[in-house]
Motif scaffolding. Sequence first.
Motif, PDB file in Angstrom:
ATOM      1  N   TRP A  72       0.850  -1.128  -0.029  1.00 36.59           N
ATOM      2  CA  TRP A  72      -0.034  -0.007   0.049  1.00 36.59           C
ATOM      3  C   TRP A  72       0.856   1.278   0.085  1.00 36.59           C
ATOM      4  O   TRP A  72       2.073   1.229   0.134  1.00 36.59           O
ATOM      5  CB  TRP A  72      -1.067   0.018   1.147  1.00 36.59           C
ATOM      6  CG  TRP A  72      -1.942  -1.132   1.463  1.00 36.59           C
ATOM      7  CD1 TRP A  72      -1.474  -2.470   1.386  1.00 36.59           C
ATOM      8  CD2 TRP A  72      -3.520  -1.233   1.324  1.00 36.59           C
ATOM      9  NE1 TRP A  72      -2.604  -3.316   1.531  1.00 36.59           N
ATOM     10  CE2 TRP A  72      -3.719  -2.360   1.507  1.00 36.59           C
ATOM     11  CE3 TRP A  72      -4.201  -0.001   1.217  1.00 36.59           C
ATOM     12  CZ2 TRP A  72      -5.039  -2.794   1.478  1.00 36.59           C
ATOM     13  CZ3 TRP A  72      -5.591  -0.379   1.245  1.00 36.59           C
ATOM     14  CH2 TRP A  72      -5.967  -1.766   1.298  1.00 36.59           C
ATOM     15  N   ARG A 136     -20.575   6.916   4.307  1.00 36.80           N
ATOM     16  CA  ARG A 136     -19.802   6.426   3.021  1.00 36.80           C
ATOM     17  C   ARG A 136     -18.330   7.143   3.130  1.00 36.80           C
ATOM     18  O   ARG A 136     -18.182   8.010   3.631  1.00 36.80           O
ATOM     19  CB  ARG A 136     -20.597   7.048   1.569  1.00 36.80           C
ATOM     20  CG  ARG A 136     -21.998   6.322   1.448  1.00 36.80           C
ATOM     21  CD  ARG A 136     -21.563   5.040   1.128  1.00 36.80           C
ATOM     22  NE  ARG A 136     -23.165   4.191   0.774  1.00 36.80           N
ATOM     23  CZ  ARG A 136     -23.672   3.777   1.805  1.00 36.80           C
ATOM     24  NH1 ARG A 136     -23.237   3.438   3.064  1.00 36.80           N
ATOM     25  NH2 ARG A 136     -25.194   3.079   1.418  1.00 36.80           N
ATOM     26  N   THR A 137     -17.581   6.334   2.513  1.00 39.46           N
ATOM     27  CA  THR A 137     -16.146   6.852   2.323  1.00 39.46           C
ATOM     28  C   THR A 137     -15.601   6.649   0.833  1.00 39.46           C
ATOM     29  O   THR A 137     -16.406   5.896   0.041  1.00 39.46           O
ATOM     30  CB  THR A 137     -15.118   6.092   3.407  1.00 39.46           C
ATOM     31  OG1 THR A 137     -15.064   4.608   2.616  1.00 39.46           O
ATOM     32  CG2 THR A 137     -15.680   6.123   4.610  1.00 39.46           C
ATOM     33  N   TYR A 140      -9.749   5.490  -1.502  1.00 37.15           N
ATOM     34  CA  TYR A 140      -8.824   5.403  -2.670  1.00 37.15           C
ATOM     35  C   TYR A 140      -8.904   5.566  -4.017  1.00 37.15           C
ATOM     36  O   TYR A 140      -8.424   5.193  -5.138  1.00 37.15           O
ATOM     37  CB  TYR A 140      -8.268   3.897  -2.397  1.00 37.15           C
ATOM     38  CG  TYR A 140      -7.732   3.411  -0.834  1.00 37.15           C
ATOM     39  CD1 TYR A 140      -6.419   4.113  -0.586  1.00 37.15           C
ATOM     40  CD2 TYR A 140      -8.424   3.134  -0.113  1.00 37.15           C
ATOM     41  CE1 TYR A 140      -5.720   4.106   0.523  1.00 37.15           C
ATOM     42  CE2 TYR A 140      -7.898   2.983   1.412  1.00 37.15           C
ATOM     43  CZ  TYR A 140      -6.650   3.447   1.369  1.00 37.15           C
ATOM     44  OH  TYR A 140      -6.080   3.387   2.784  1.00 37.15           O
ATOM     45  N   ALA A 240      -3.116   0.341  10.569  1.00 41.97           N
ATOM     46  CA  ALA A 240      -2.614  -0.860  11.024  1.00 41.97           C
ATOM     47  C   ALA A 240      -1.516  -1.553   9.959  1.00 41.97           C
ATOM     48  O   ALA A 240      -0.338  -1.882  10.673  1.00 41.97           O
ATOM     49  CB  ALA A 240      -3.584  -2.087  11.378  1.00 41.97           C
ATOM     50  N   ILE A 241      -1.903  -1.287   8.610  1.00 41.25           N
ATOM     51  CA  ILE A 241      -0.641  -1.593   7.769  1.00 41.25           C
ATOM     52  C   ILE A 241       0.548  -0.785   8.103  1.00 41.25           C
ATOM     53  O   ILE A 241       1.712  -1.390   8.160  1.00 41.25           O
ATOM     54  CB  ILE A 241      -1.123  -1.643   6.248  1.00 41.25           C
ATOM     55  CG1 ILE A 241      -2.299  -2.525   6.182  1.00 41.25           C
ATOM     56  CG2 ILE A 241      -0.066  -1.750   5.245  1.00 41.25           C
ATOM     57  CD1 ILE A 241      -3.195  -2.332   5.040  1.00 41.25           C
ATOM     58  N   TYR A 304     -12.059 -11.191   7.009  1.00 42.51           N
ATOM     59  CA  TYR A 304     -12.540  -9.707   6.696  1.00 42.51           C
ATOM     60  C   TYR A 304     -13.132  -9.243   8.093  1.00 42.51           C
ATOM     61  O   TYR A 304     -13.295  -9.923   9.265  1.00 42.51           O
ATOM     62  CB  TYR A 304     -13.767  -9.720   5.587  1.00 42.51           C
ATOM     63  CG  TYR A 304     -14.804 -10.870   5.806  1.00 42.51           C
ATOM     64  CD1 TYR A 304     -14.415 -11.941   5.307  1.00 42.51           C
ATOM     65  CD2 TYR A 304     -16.041 -10.506   6.652  1.00 42.51           C
ATOM     66  CE1 TYR A 304     -15.384 -13.068   5.385  1.00 42.51           C
ATOM     67  CE2 TYR A 304     -16.726 -11.593   6.668  1.00 42.51           C
ATOM     68  CZ  TYR A 304     -16.786 -12.674   6.132  1.00 42.51           C
ATOM     69  OH  TYR A 304     -17.487 -13.870   6.331  1.00 42.51           O
ATOM     70  N   ARG A 309      -7.437  -8.696  10.596  1.00 39.49           N
ATOM     71  CA  ARG A 309      -7.087  -8.932   9.311  1.00 39.49           C
ATOM     72  C   ARG A 309      -5.644  -8.968   9.110  1.00 39.49           C
ATOM     73  O   ARG A 309      -5.157  -9.671   8.507  1.00 39.49           O
ATOM     74  CB  ARG A 309      -8.185  -8.095   8.283  1.00 39.49           C
ATOM     75  CG  ARG A 309      -9.371  -8.707   8.077  1.00 39.49           C
ATOM     76  CD  ARG A 309     -10.248  -7.360   7.576  1.00 39.49           C
ATOM     77  NE  ARG A 309      -9.610  -6.596   6.594  1.00 39.49           N
ATOM     78  CZ  ARG A 309      -9.807  -5.216   6.305  1.00 39.49           C
ATOM     79  NH1 ARG A 309     -10.684  -4.883   6.920  1.00 39.49           N
ATOM     80  NH2 ARG A 309      -9.125  -4.521   5.343  1.00 39.49           N
ATOM     81  N   TYR A 334     -25.462  -0.206  12.179  1.00 40.66           N
ATOM     82  CA  TYR A 334     -23.922   0.184  11.519  1.00 40.66           C
ATOM     83  C   TYR A 334     -23.649   1.110  10.431  1.00 40.66           C
ATOM     84  O   TYR A 334     -24.445   0.924   9.447  1.00 40.66           O
ATOM     85  CB  TYR A 334     -23.732  -1.399  11.320  1.00 40.66           C
ATOM     86  CG  TYR A 334     -22.123  -1.392  10.663  1.00 40.66           C
ATOM     87  CD1 TYR A 334     -21.099  -1.232  11.588  1.00 40.66           C
ATOM     88  CD2 TYR A 334     -21.903  -1.729   9.437  1.00 40.66           C
ATOM     89  CE1 TYR A 334     -19.891  -1.292  11.115  1.00 40.66           C
ATOM     90  CE2 TYR A 334     -20.685  -1.813   8.962  1.00 40.66           C
ATOM     91  CZ  TYR A 334     -19.634  -1.794   9.776  1.00 40.66           C
ATOM     92  OH  TYR A 334     -18.281  -1.789   9.439  1.00 40.66           O
ATOM     93  N   HIS A 335     -22.778   1.935  10.504  1.00 41.92           N
ATOM     94  CA  HIS A 335     -22.415   2.764   9.485  1.00 41.92           C
ATOM     95  C   HIS A 335     -23.667   3.822   9.186  1.00 41.92           C
ATOM     96  O   HIS A 335     -23.867   3.909   7.866  1.00 41.92           O
ATOM     97  CB  HIS A 335     -21.698   1.943   8.308  1.00 41.92           C
ATOM     98  CG  HIS A 335     -20.332   1.740   8.460  1.00 41.92           C
ATOM     99  ND1 HIS A 335     -19.473   1.305   7.629  1.00 41.92           N
ATOM    100  CD2 HIS A 335     -19.560   1.883   9.510  1.00 41.92           C
ATOM    101  CE1 HIS A 335     -18.152   1.282   8.037  1.00 41.92           C
ATOM    102  NE2 HIS A 335     -18.292   1.499   9.220  1.00 41.92           N
TER     103      HIS A 335
ATOM    104  N   CYS B 376       0.503  -8.241   6.044  1.00 43.48           N
ATOM    105  CA  CYS B 376      -0.937  -7.295   5.783  1.00 43.48           C
ATOM    106  C   CYS B 376      -1.557  -7.980   4.374  1.00 43.48           C
ATOM    107  O   CYS B 376      -1.151  -8.643   3.868  1.00 43.48           O
ATOM    108  CB  CYS B 376      -0.566  -5.975   5.888  1.00 43.48           C
ATOM    109  SG  CYS B 376      -0.046  -5.487   7.229  1.00 43.48           S
ATOM    110  N   GLN B 379      -3.238  -4.784  -1.550  1.00 40.09           N
ATOM    111  CA  GLN B 379      -4.309  -3.931  -1.625  1.00 40.09           C
ATOM    112  C   GLN B 379      -5.133  -4.307  -2.941  1.00 40.09           C
ATOM    113  O   GLN B 379      -4.729  -4.113  -4.140  1.00 40.09           O
ATOM    114  CB  GLN B 379      -3.959  -2.616  -2.086  1.00 40.09           C
ATOM    115  CG  GLN B 379      -4.887  -1.627  -1.790  1.00 40.09           C
ATOM    116  CD  GLN B 379      -4.366  -0.034  -2.350  1.00 40.09           C
ATOM    117  OE1 GLN B 379      -3.228   0.007  -2.352  1.00 40.09           O
ATOM    118  NE2 GLN B 379      -5.191   0.858  -2.079  1.00 40.09           N
ATOM    119  N   LEU B 402     -10.053 -13.357  -0.100  1.00 47.03           N
ATOM    120  CA  LEU B 402      -9.369 -13.163   1.096  1.00 47.03           C
ATOM    121  C   LEU B 402      -9.284 -14.137   1.844  1.00 47.03           C
ATOM    122  O   LEU B 402      -8.113 -14.385   2.612  1.00 47.03           O
ATOM    123  CB  LEU B 402     -10.663 -12.162   2.121  1.00 47.03           C
ATOM    124  CG  LEU B 402     -10.873 -10.837   1.492  1.00 47.03           C
ATOM    125  CD1 LEU B 402     -11.843 -10.158   2.278  1.00 47.03           C
ATOM    126  CD2 LEU B 402      -9.641  -9.829   1.339  1.00 47.03           C
TER     127      LEU B 402
END
Lengths: 460, 460, 460
Positions: A72, A136-137, A140, A240-241, A304, A309, A334-335, B376, B379, B402
Motif C-alpha cells: 500500500w 460513506r467513504t 482510494y 494498521a498496515i 474480513y 485482518r 451500523y455505519h 498485511c 491492496q 480473502l
Amino acid sequence: MRILSSEMKPLVSLDQHEAAQLGNQLFRFASELYPICRSISGDGLRRTLRLIGEHIPITISEVPSGTVVFDWTVPKEWNIRDAYIKSPSGERIVDFHKSNLHVVNYSTPVRAVMSKEELQPHLHSLPDYPDWIPYRTSYYKEDWGFCLSHNQLLTLKEGNYDVCIDSTLADGHLSLGESYFPGRTSDEILISCHACHPSLANDNLSGLTVAVHLAQLVEKLRSDHHFSYRFLFIPGTIGAITWLARNRETASQIRHGIVLTCIGDKGNFHYKKSRRGNADIDCAVAHVLSHTPGSPEILDFFPYGYDERQYCSPGFNLPVGCLMRSVWGTFPEYHTSADNLDFIAPLKLAESLGVCAAVFDVLENNTRYRNLQPFCEPQLGRRGLYRSAGVNSMPDEINARLWVLNQSDGQHTLLDIAERAGLPFATIREAADLLAASELLEVVSENPARDGASQAARNE
Amino acid sequence: MRILSSEMKPLVSLDQHEAAQLGNQLFRFASELYPICRSISGDGLRRTLRLIGEHIPITISEVPSGTVVFDWTVPKEWNIRDAYIKSPSGERIVDFHKSNLHVVNYSTPVRAVMSKEELQPHLHSLPDYPDWIPYRTSYYKEDWGFCLSHNQLLTLKEGNYDVCIDSTLADGHLSLGESYFPGRTSDEILISCHACHPSLANDNLSGLTVAVHLAQLVEKLRSDHHFSYRFLFIPGTIGAITWLARNRETASQIRHGIVLTCIGDKGNFHYKKSRRGNADIDCAVAHVLSHTPGSPEILDFFPYGYDERQYCSPGFNLPVGCLMRSVWGTFPEYHTSADNLDFIAPLKLAESLGVCAAVFDVLENNTRYRNLQPFCEPQLGRRGLYRSAGVNSMPDEINARLWVLNQSDGQHTLLDIAERAGLPFATIREAADLLAASELLEVVSENPARDGASQAARNE
Amino acid sequence: MRILSSEMKPLVSLDQHEAAQLGNQLFRFASELYPICRSISGDGLRRTLRLIGEHIPITISEVPSGTVVFDWTVPKEWNIRDAYIKSPSGERIVDFHKSNLHVVNYSTPVRAVMSKEELQPHLHSLPDYPDWIPYRTSYYKEDWGFCLSHNQLLTLKEGNYDVCIDSTLADGHLSLGESYFPGRTSDEILISCHACHPSLANDNLSGLTVAVHLAQLVEKLRSDHHFSYRFLFIPGTIGAITWLARNRETASQIRHGIVLTCIGDKGNFHYKKSRRGNADIDCAVAHVLSHTPGSPEILDFFPYGYDERQYCSPGFNLPVGCLMRSVWGTFPEYHTSADNLDFIAPLKLAESLGVCAAVFDVLENNTRYRNLQPFCEPQLGRRGLYRSAGVNSMPDEINARLWVLNQSDGQHTLLDIAERAGLPFATIREAADLLAASELLEVVSENPARDGASQAARNE
C-alpha cells in the motif's frame, strides 16, 4: 502481577452503583469525542489523539503521504472545513455542520451549481431506513458525494443546487497514536482500535473509550506487571498496515492481542478468535466470557473485519482476536447516523471494560504451579483450609483448592485448571494464592505464555 | 489439470435442460446393458465388457479357472442358454428368457421331471413382496434353483413339472475389464464397479454407466491431468481379489479410489469412508457432497459391502471409499426384479456423474499456494479484485479471495481453505486462479496428495 | 485368561432366576455385616475384616497410632461399648444399641447429667427428613455428640438428661485388609473399597460385598490370569493414604484400578473416570456400561469423592476410576439411617458384580492380533464361518468376524475393534477366538496394557 489483579478485580465485581458511575465516566469521554469529524488522516484524527493524550501518555507519529507500506501507499491527507447543498431557494438543506456524515468521507473539493439530475449520482441514502443518514467513504478513488436521509432525498425538487465541499486532499501525513507501558518483560499485550470513524458511537468511540480507560488502569500499576502493554489508536486498515510496516521488530514481541470495536451497545458479547484459533488470548477471552452473564458467542476467525485482518495476515499470524458486543455489519444502525450516543449505554461500556480487565488478569496470572505434597491429599483440615465437618456440599472455594492441588503437577496452568474445574479463573487464582501461602505450592513458571513461533508451528 | 477442471465444471453447473439430455444419454446406455444375463464369469460378462469397449478403450483380461488368488481360487466359468419350468399341462410357466433373475445364478445344469414336492426346495420367492422375483446366487456351492414371484409360487398345483436349466459350469476364465488413462504422474485414481449382476439397474448398471461416462471425460483430456486414471469393470468380490492379486505393484500407486454402486436411484447420496477415515478421497467427497442439494450422509467405514472391502483389507489399506445414493441392502427393491429401469432416473445418473466430476476437480486441483504479499493484506482494490465502495455485504467471490490470501502460507491446500471458509471448492479454486494471475500467489505444491503410507502411519 | 473369561461370562448373561439367586447370596453377606459399628479404626472394623476373611484369604495389617503417613498422622484408635441419653424420667430415649448412627462416630467418652440447653449443641438431626437419623463423624477434632431423628428431637422436654458415651479414644492401631491373588504377571488390577462406615448399606456394604464376591471368582482361577489382583478393604481417606505411604513400590505395579462404592441401590450406573481420563480402565468401563441396560453415565474426574482422590493425586496419578450406581451425596438417603438394607436390592448387587466381571474380561483379554490373510478377505465360506447364501442381513457374530479381520493389523486391540464396530467386547472376543482357531489370526501382544508412565506422558 498481583497488583494488576487486585486493581482489576473490583471491575469484575462492581456493584450496580459503582458500575453506573464507571459507565457514566466512560460515556462522558465518548460524548466528548463524538462531534469530531475524523477520517483516516487529517486534523479530526489528530484532535482525537490529542484528547486521548489528556488522559494517558500518547506518542503521535506522522507518516508522510506517499510512504510505501507493504503493498500500500499512505494516501494524501484529507481535511474539511465546510460542506453544504443549497436548495434552489438558497436554503442550506444539507449541512456538514449539522452532521459530518452528510459528506462522503475523503470527498474532493467541489464548488458548483448543478441541476437535480447532475447532483443525483452523488447522493446516497438508505431507502430501508428512510430517517437515517448513511456513512460513506471513498479513500482510494477520488470522488465526492453527500449522504442524506431517504425522506429528505424524496423532497428534492427540480432546479439548480448550489453545491460546496470545502475540503483539501493534499500531501500531508497519516497520524498514528500509541501508548506504551513497559512491564517486567518485553513480551507485549496489544490493544488496538481504529480511530478513523467520524460521528459514530459504537463503531468505534466505544473501543477508543474502553482502551483509554484500560490504559489508565495499567498506568496506575507503575510497571509492576509481567507484560508490556501497547495501545494503538490508528486509522482502520491503512493505519494498521502502516504501523506493522514500521514496527516489524516490535510486532514479533506481541504475545497476546485484541482489537476492540463495537463494545458499547446492548448486544451480547462476541469474540472472534485469532487466525490460530487456539492462542492463549483465544482461550483467555473464551474463558472470561463463559463466566459472563448473557449468551456470549465465540466466532471462528474469518479474514474480513477490522484490523485483526492485518495482524492475522499469514506473514504475521499474530495471536490477535477481536472483541465486540454486536458484530459490525449485522445490526442496521451500523455505519449510519443511528449509531449515535443513544445506541451505546454507560453500563455496557463498563461491562466491556470489566471483561478486558478480567482477560488481562488471566494473562498476567496464568501461572503453573507444582504441588509440594503431591502424594495423596495434604491434610487441609488442620490448616483451616477445608470445609466444616458434617457439611456434605462442597463450596466453590474449597472445590477450587482441591482442583489446584490435584492438577498442579507442573504441567497445567491456572487457566487449564479453571477450565477443567468449570470455575472462574479468579476463584482458582485465589485458591492458588492461599495454597502457595500455606507452602503447599511452588511456582514452576511465572507466566508460561506459549511462544508465538512454536504455537504457529503447532497449528499448521 | 485446468482442462479437466474446465471440462468438468459444466457438469456441476448444468441447467435443467442440459442435465436432462446428459441423463438420457446415460440412461440409454444402462438400458442397452440391462437385458444381458451377467454373472461373475461367462459370456454375459464378456458381452458387457465388449459393449463398454465401444465407448472407451478397454483391456479385457481372462484369468483361468483354478488360479489361486490370495485365499481364494478362481471358480469354474458359468454359461447359460435357457432355463424353464413347464407346468403339468406343458406350459413354460417360469422362463429364463422372460427374466434372467428366474434362474439362481451359477445353477448347475438340470434336466428332469419332478413332482411339486421335489421341486419346492429349489424355488425362491419373497412373501413380503409377492409380485417381485428375488435375485439369488450360488457361486461357491454347486446347487441349482429358480426364483419366481410369491404370487406365482402360490398358484403351483400338484403334478409333474418338466425342469430344465441348460447351463454349463466348466473350466474357463474370469473376465476383468480395465481402462487406463495415463496422466502426468503415475499416481493413480481408481474407479471400481462390479459388473457381475444380471438385469438389475441400480445395482449396478448405474455404477457402470457413470464410470464409462467419466472415463470418456478423462479420455478427452488427452493425458493433460495430474493423476493417471484406472477404471475397473469386474465381477464383485472374486474380481477385485483377482485384480489385486495380479496387480500388487499397481495397487501401491493408488492415491485415491472410489467404488461406484447404486448411484441411479432417487435416494440421497451416501458416501462410505475408506478404512482410513480421513484419506483425501474421504475429505474430497465429503466436501463435494456438503455443497450438493439434498441431505447427503457420510458413513464410517464398515467391513462389509462391495469391493471397498478388498481394497480396504488391512494388507492393502488403500484410500478407497464407496459412493452410493440409497445404500445397498436397505431398500426393498435391492436384489429383486423391482431394481429395474424404472427404479433409476436419468437426472439422478447425471447428478451422480456431476458429483464424481467435482471430486476429480478437487483431487486434481488441490494445490498448495504461498501468498507473495503475506505481510498485511495486498491492496485488492487497485487490482480491481475488491468489492465496490459502499457495499457492506461480502460476495462469496471476494470472500474466497480473502480466504485464499489469508490461508496460503504454504501449508493449507485449497480444499483445506474451502472447508475452513465454508465455500465450495470451485469458488476457492477460481479465486486462487485469479490471484495467481495477479501474481499474488505462487504454487508450493502442484498436487500434495498425502502419501498412502505416511497417511496410514498417521491413522494408526 | 480364557478361564476367567468363561468363569465371568455367565455373570453377564445370567437369567432372571440365576441373577436372583446370586443377588440373594450377596445380600445375605451385606446383611451379616450391617449391624456392626464400624469406624476408621477399632474393633468394629477388625470384626468386619475377619468376617470377610471367612470368605477369602485376607491379610490384616495393624498400623500404630501416631505413624506419619505423608502429610497425615494415623489417629488414635476408637472403640465404643455403649451410649445413651436418658430422659429426665430415666428412660433410654436415644440408645446406641438400637442404632449405631445415634453416636457421632469418634465421640470422646462422656458421662454427665446436663440440662436440655447444655445437651442441645451436641444433638444432630435432619429437619428436611424428620424420621431419619443422620450419620456424623468427628475424626480429627475431639468432640462428642448424638444423632437422632428430628421428630424425636422436637419431643425433648426441659429437664436433666443422663448422658453416657462409653467409648475409648487411645493409642492403638489402624487396620487395613488386603487380599492379593498373583497372576501370570506382577502387573496389578486394584479393587478398593472403604470399610469404615457403620450401619449404612449402600455406602459401603454394597462395595464390600461385590468386592468380596469378585475376589472369590478370581481365587477360583488359581492364578491362571494375566494380572495380579489386589483387593483393599480399608478405612476411607486415612486408610488409602496409609496404604499408599506403606506401598509406594506396589502402587507402581497398578495398571488398572477401580473404587467400588454405592453399587447396591436402584439408580443407574455412574462411572467417574480416572484423572487421566483415557486410561484403559476408563475405556473398558465405558465400553461395558455402553452395552448395559439403563442409562449409564460417564463422569469426568473431579478431585473430591472417595479414595480415587488419593490414587489420583498428582504424585501417583494412577489409572483408578470409581464405579457407582447413584452418586454419593446426590441422593437424600446418603449418610442417613435411610441408607439401610431396604435401600439396596439383591438384583442390583448381582448386576454390579456382572459389570465388574465384564470389565475384568475386557482387561484380561484385550489382545492385539495380526490377520494372517491380510490381503483381501479370507474366504470364510469354505471354513463355515460365513452367513448362509441368500441371506442379506448380517448377523452380529459374522459382522464381528469381519471387523476383527479388517482391524487386526497388529495395532488395534479387541477393545478398539469392539468400540469401532459398536459391538459388545464379548462378541468380538468370541469372533477372535474362532478366527484364531482357524489360523486366520496370530497374537501380537497378549495384553497390551498401556504403561502407566507413558500414558501419563501422553496425557499431559
